[in-house]
Design a protein around this motif. Sequence first.
Motif, PDB file in Angstrom:
ATOM      1  N   UNK A 169       0.850  -1.188   0.000  1.00  0.00           N
ATOM      2  CA  UNK A 169       0.000   0.000   0.000  1.00  0.00           C
ATOM      3  C   UNK A 169       0.886   1.238   0.000  1.00  0.00           C
ATOM      4  N   UNK A 170       0.435   2.263  -0.698  1.00  0.00           N
ATOM      5  CA  UNK A 170       1.177   3.520  -0.747  1.00  0.00           C
ATOM      6  C   UNK A 170       0.205   4.628  -1.133  1.00  0.00           C
ATOM      7  N   UNK A 171       0.603   5.857  -0.865  1.00  0.00           N
ATOM      8  CA  UNK A 171      -0.260   6.964  -1.229  1.00  0.00           C
ATOM      9  C   UNK A 171       0.316   8.307  -0.830  1.00  0.00           C
ATOM     10  N   UNK A 172      -0.275   9.339  -1.402  1.00  0.00           N
ATOM     11  CA  UNK A 172       0.043  10.724  -1.041  1.00  0.00           C
ATOM     12  C   UNK A 172      -1.290  11.453  -0.907  1.00  0.00           C
ATOM     13  N   UNK A 173      -1.571  11.948   0.284  1.00  0.00           N
ATOM     14  CA  UNK A 173      -2.833  12.637   0.541  1.00  0.00           C
ATOM     15  C   UNK A 173      -2.566  13.961   1.248  1.00  0.00           C
ATOM     16  N   UNK A 174      -3.554  14.809   1.247  1.00  0.00           N
ATOM     17  CA  UNK A 174      -3.482  16.091   1.939  1.00  0.00           C
ATOM     18  C   UNK A 174      -4.876  16.601   2.198  1.00  0.00           C
ATOM     19  N   UNK A 200      -2.670  20.984   5.831  1.00  0.00           N
ATOM     20  CA  UNK A 200      -1.977  19.694   5.830  1.00  0.00           C
ATOM     21  C   UNK A 200      -1.539  19.417   4.400  1.00  0.00           C
ATOM     22  N   UNK A 201      -0.331  19.894   4.072  1.00  0.00           N
ATOM     23  CA  UNK A 201       0.133  19.907   2.691  1.00  0.00           C
ATOM     24  C   UNK A 201       0.183  18.517   2.072  1.00  0.00           C
ATOM     25  N   UNK A 202       0.757  17.571   2.781  1.00  0.00           N
ATOM     26  CA  UNK A 202       0.786  16.206   2.256  1.00  0.00           C
ATOM     27  C   UNK A 202       1.111  15.228   3.385  1.00  0.00           C
ATOM     28  N   UNK A 203       0.711  13.999   3.141  1.00  0.00           N
ATOM     29  CA  UNK A 203       1.140  12.857   3.955  1.00  0.00           C
ATOM     30  C   UNK A 203       1.472  11.737   2.980  1.00  0.00           C
TER      31      UNK A 203
END
Length: 579
Positions: A341-346, A374-377
Amino acid sequence: MYKLLITSFLILVTSVSFSQITKKRDTLITEEITVEKPYSPTISDAFKVRSNPDIENETKNLAKEKVSYSIFSVPVASTFTPSKGKAQSIARGPKERLYENYISAGYGNFNTPFVDAFLHSGDKKYNDYGIFLNHLSSKGGIKDLLLNDNFSDSKIDIYYKQFDRDYNWQINAGAQHKLQNYYGLPSNVVFNDAFIEAMDEKQIYNTIYGGGKISFEDSFFQGATAEIVNFSDDYNTNEIRLMVKPKLEFPISSEKINGEFLIDLISGRFKQSYTDGKDINYSFLNLGFNPNFEIIRENLTINLGAKLYYVNDLEHKNTDYYAYPNVTTSVKLIDDVLIFVAGVTGDLVQNTYKDFANENPFVSPTLDILQTDKQYRAYAGTKGKLASNIGYNFNVSHTSEKNKPLFIQNQTKTDGTIIVEKAYEAGNSFGVVYDNLKTLGFFGEITIDASKEFDFTGTVNYANYTMDSELEAWNLPTMTATISADYQNKNWFAGAKLFYNGETKDFAIPFGLSLVENGLIVTNKSYLDLNLNGGYNFSDRLTAFAKINNALGEKYHRFLNYQVQTLQILAGITYKFDL
């Protein structure tokens, strides 16, 4: 005479004929025959029968012959006696009766009454309506406190649901009344009797809300939710928030395109700031759109999305735009054993006084309310199963946030003799500061289903913080962990949960000194909190239960100067029924 002549004539003819045949047979002689021409057989031409024969269909009445059967029975002596057969039955336990309503009531030490109830009725096919009730309070009793530490929390919620063929809808409304006390006076200050008598440490939070939702079947318009909340306290603070969220979905073959809209309007006012008597007003209008494109395959799931916001700071007449990624993926590398699993969220987080008070009930009603960008996670990890009954989930992440809120102790306005105007001005309340924060995190989880009766779960969170301005990530623990286990059989049930909270840092400013030069970094020690619960089911209707919180009896501080109650025991019964 005539008959006699005929008979004599027939006899005479027969005799002559027979004699002639006998004579010819006697003249036959054996000779050799020579064939001079070979035999050549020919096939004559076929011809078609031009007429079909007439067949007379005769029906014959055939009578069935009656046949009777019989046996000749001879008795035989035998000593064998067969046993009687018996069908084997399947053992089935008694079916548990499920009731739709319940009332729970209990009582514990520290003079703690507890009531919880759910009542509902209606037609299952067409509608449903009901009410939730909950109350928990305590008269306190923490040793060596100068102020009252009692608390109370009461909730009520009513709802109505309607079920139709193509859509369903629901409306609900409720209220909450919560009482807290600012009892956490600094232990390094000596407070005289006049100061203690003049203190009114009580703080009351009131919440009134109403809303509803609607959902549609077989429609691109999936539905919408709406809620309006009014939050106030005992210091004339008032905050109102309206949120509306419509949702659309368009299936395309095996993929889906969906989008959620957001209308978020919040307005609030504090009657005073911590340093002076001026009002603090805040108002924000947030308009958002969250489109997503989902790709679903046998071993692959991908979500390609984004979050878009238009923000209007109504109080300061400013507008701004924000855009965030919302991309996630899940790949089955080895069936359910190994999943990547992977991802980039904000996201844009709208902070509120209500949320701050729920997380830390000892905040002062003098806060600056801002939004957190919250720019990114970004995260990556694996999950799956180590065995058929053992699951795992691990990931690492990196998060970047602007205007991250941090709780920090307000500077005291008394040396122990000066009577303060507000109860939260004696170094016993918390404000909020904002800073840009980067977090490197690790999360791990293990779940074990040992049997149908027993399961186990363990989680751990680790975070490393990097600040822009503040010295520390105030009141944020570096590590937290939980271990929980649950057991349940036919009649008995039990559970245990162990919490670990790592040490946190706070900033204390003595009376009469400046913020920067003489502030002290104070450490709140890490702690363990063990909670136990269990009970016995006397029947489908009646259950006895017991809860033990802080079973280790630790005198830890969740926030600076705020010690929690030690060993807490509560027991009661639950009665289930149908209306």
